[in-house]
Write a protein that holds these residues in place. Sequence first.
Motif, PDB file in Angstrom:
ATOM      1  N   THR A  37      10.066  22.369   7.032  1.00 32.65           N
ATOM      2  CA  THR A  37      10.414  23.041   8.377  1.00 32.65           C
ATOM      3  C   THR A  37      11.875  22.594   8.553  1.00 32.65           C
ATOM      4  O   THR A  37      12.923  22.982   8.800  1.00 32.65           O
ATOM      5  CB  THR A  37       9.569  23.241   9.394  1.00 32.65           C
ATOM      6  OG1 THR A  37       8.370  23.940   8.924  1.00 32.65           O
ATOM      7  CG2 THR A  37      10.198  23.997  10.525  1.00 32.65           C
ATOM      8  N   LEU A  40      14.581  22.354   5.753  1.00 34.47           N
ATOM      9  CA  LEU A  40      15.142  23.762   5.315  1.00 34.47           C
ATOM     10  C   LEU A  40      15.536  24.669   6.407  1.00 34.47           C
ATOM     11  O   LEU A  40      15.936  25.846   6.024  1.00 34.47           O
ATOM     12  CB  LEU A  40      14.169  24.273   4.182  1.00 34.47           C
ATOM     13  CG  LEU A  40      13.893  23.501   3.075  1.00 34.47           C
ATOM     14  CD1 LEU A  40      12.808  23.980   1.976  1.00 34.47           C
ATOM     15  CD2 LEU A  40      15.287  22.982   2.320  1.00 34.47           C
ATOM     16  N   ILE A  44      17.734  28.323   6.354  1.00 31.92           N
ATOM     17  CA  ILE A  44      17.033  29.511   6.264  1.00 31.92           C
ATOM     18  C   ILE A  44      17.706  30.189   7.439  1.00 31.92           C
ATOM     19  O   ILE A  44      17.958  31.570   7.456  1.00 31.92           O
ATOM     20  CB  ILE A  44      15.459  29.222   6.327  1.00 31.92           C
ATOM     21  CG1 ILE A  44      14.935  28.733   5.200  1.00 31.92           C
ATOM     22  CG2 ILE A  44      14.817  30.582   6.469  1.00 31.92           C
ATOM     23  CD1 ILE A  44      13.511  28.327   4.962  1.00 31.92           C
ATOM     24  N   GLN A  53      19.777  37.425   1.697  1.00 34.16           N
ATOM     25  CA  GLN A  53      18.466  37.739   1.025  1.00 34.16           C
ATOM     26  C   GLN A  53      17.980  37.652  -0.067  1.00 34.16           C
ATOM     27  O   GLN A  53      18.953  38.165  -1.151  1.00 34.16           O
ATOM     28  CB  GLN A  53      18.046  39.153   1.786  1.00 34.16           C
ATOM     29  CG  GLN A  53      18.121  39.336   3.264  1.00 34.16           C
ATOM     30  CD  GLN A  53      17.058  38.181   4.213  1.00 34.16           C
ATOM     31  OE1 GLN A  53      16.051  37.963   3.483  1.00 34.16           O
ATOM     32  NE2 GLN A  53      17.613  38.177   5.291  1.00 34.16           N
ATOM     33  N   PRO A  54      16.984  36.726  -0.824  1.00 29.51           N
ATOM     34  CA  PRO A  54      16.387  35.972   0.267  1.00 29.51           C
ATOM     35  C   PRO A  54      17.054  34.598   0.480  1.00 29.51           C
ATOM     36  O   PRO A  54      17.829  34.336  -0.110  1.00 29.51           O
ATOM     37  CB  PRO A  54      15.019  35.637  -0.434  1.00 29.51           C
ATOM     38  CG  PRO A  54      15.545  35.816  -2.128  1.00 29.51           C
ATOM     39  CD  PRO A  54      16.519  36.814  -1.936  1.00 29.51           C
ATOM     40  N   LEU A  58      14.483  29.437  -0.427  1.00 28.94           N
ATOM     41  CA  LEU A  58      13.275  29.876  -0.926  1.00 28.94           C
ATOM     42  C   LEU A  58      13.373  30.120  -2.507  1.00 28.94           C
ATOM     43  O   LEU A  58      12.266  30.433  -2.826  1.00 28.94           O
ATOM     44  CB  LEU A  58      13.121  31.004   0.035  1.00 28.94           C
ATOM     45  CG  LEU A  58      12.867  30.691   1.373  1.00 28.94           C
ATOM     46  CD1 LEU A  58      12.208  31.760   2.091  1.00 28.94           C
ATOM     47  CD2 LEU A  58      11.822  29.645   1.680  1.00 28.94           C
ATOM     48  N   VAL A  59      14.499  30.137  -2.913  1.00 24.23           N
ATOM     49  CA  VAL A  59      14.601  30.573  -4.159  1.00 24.23           C
ATOM     50  C   VAL A  59      15.215  29.393  -5.132  1.00 24.23           C
ATOM     51  O   VAL A  59      15.341  29.490  -6.302  1.00 24.23           O
ATOM     52  CB  VAL A  59      15.532  31.851  -4.307  1.00 24.23           C
ATOM     53  CG1 VAL A  59      14.956  32.957  -3.897  1.00 24.23           C
ATOM     54  CG2 VAL A  59      16.965  31.610  -3.902  1.00 24.23           C
ATOM     55  N   TRP A  61      14.185  25.931  -6.312  1.00 26.42           N
ATOM     56  CA  TRP A  61      12.981  25.290  -6.254  1.00 26.42           C
ATOM     57  C   TRP A  61      13.530  23.631  -6.109  1.00 26.42           C
ATOM     58  O   TRP A  61      12.652  22.918  -5.582  1.00 26.42           O
ATOM     59  CB  TRP A  61      12.176  25.325  -7.442  1.00 26.42           C
ATOM     60  CG  TRP A  61      12.958  24.873  -8.922  1.00 26.42           C
ATOM     61  CD1 TRP A  61      13.534  25.716  -9.631  1.00 26.42           C
ATOM     62  CD2 TRP A  61      12.913  23.645  -9.369  1.00 26.42           C
ATOM     63  NE1 TRP A  61      13.852  25.050 -10.644  1.00 26.42           N
ATOM     64  CE2 TRP A  61      13.821  23.675 -10.564  1.00 26.42           C
ATOM     65  CE3 TRP A  61      12.307  22.434  -8.979  1.00 26.42           C
ATOM     66  CZ2 TRP A  61      14.004  22.769 -11.285  1.00 26.42           C
ATOM     67  CZ3 TRP A  61      12.626  21.277  -9.693  1.00 26.42           C
ATOM     68  CH2 TRP A  61      13.407  21.249 -11.090  1.00 26.42           C
ATOM     69  N   LEU A  64      12.815  22.837  -2.360  1.00 26.99           N
ATOM     70  CA  LEU A  64      11.327  22.681  -2.019  1.00 26.99           C
ATOM     71  C   LEU A  64      10.534  21.411  -2.567  1.00 26.99           C
ATOM     72  O   LEU A  64       9.962  20.773  -1.896  1.00 26.99           O
ATOM     73  CB  LEU A  64      10.675  23.823  -2.471  1.00 26.99           C
ATOM     74  CG  LEU A  64      11.065  25.120  -1.939  1.00 26.99           C
ATOM     75  CD1 LEU A  64      10.566  26.344  -2.621  1.00 26.99           C
ATOM     76  CD2 LEU A  64      10.806  25.327  -0.367  1.00 26.99           C
TER      77      LEU A  64
END
Length: 206
Positions: A37, A40, A44, A53-54, A58-59, A61, A64
């Motif tokens: 959180t 990122l 976001i 979007q998105p 989140l797209v 990797w 993440l």
Amino acid sequence: MLTVLEIVGLMAFAASGSLAAVRAELDVFGVVVLGLTTALGGGIIRDVLLGVQPPAALVSWPYLVVGAATALAVFAFHPLVARLRKAVLVADAAGLGLFATAGTATALDLGTPGYTACLIGMTTGIGGGALRDLLLRQIPLVLRREIYALAALLGAVIVVAGHTLHWPTGPVTAVAAAVTVLARLLAIWRDWNAPLPRAGSNRWER
């Protein structure tokens, strides 16, 4: 170099959020969630405000994976990470400068007005930390002490000024990021804070 700095900043933000989670005695899942959180969240929020979007975080990797891996490393070795506080603060300042200025440049590329780009750039830099504090049921640090949001806003203003004057985007963004980092580090070194209300001025008079 931009990618390397971005990864360093992301790792610093993830470490900051994870350390806060460890201090709050969250379990390993909570540590990872808070680390991601913090790392990122700002990006976001930026993408949501700009209608992307998105959201890119989140797209893609690698973001993440790097954020989660950093959080797990902090969970496992948090005593060592806590001793590296100065290094984490420097990396955090670098991340702030990069994310704030890159967020501003992204907003300008999508055609937003200058003042909007400044606010979005600042939000990109500070959004993750604010979300971290809210999840921990604390008043966000940027709203109560330290020159943090103001440093991000300074960098954003420089980017917008360069864009308005039609200066080269790359060098302007680099200078703006450096100014943001310098302002943040000076604030830490000199213990600068934004003005607070005078003692007793926050009490309601009967």
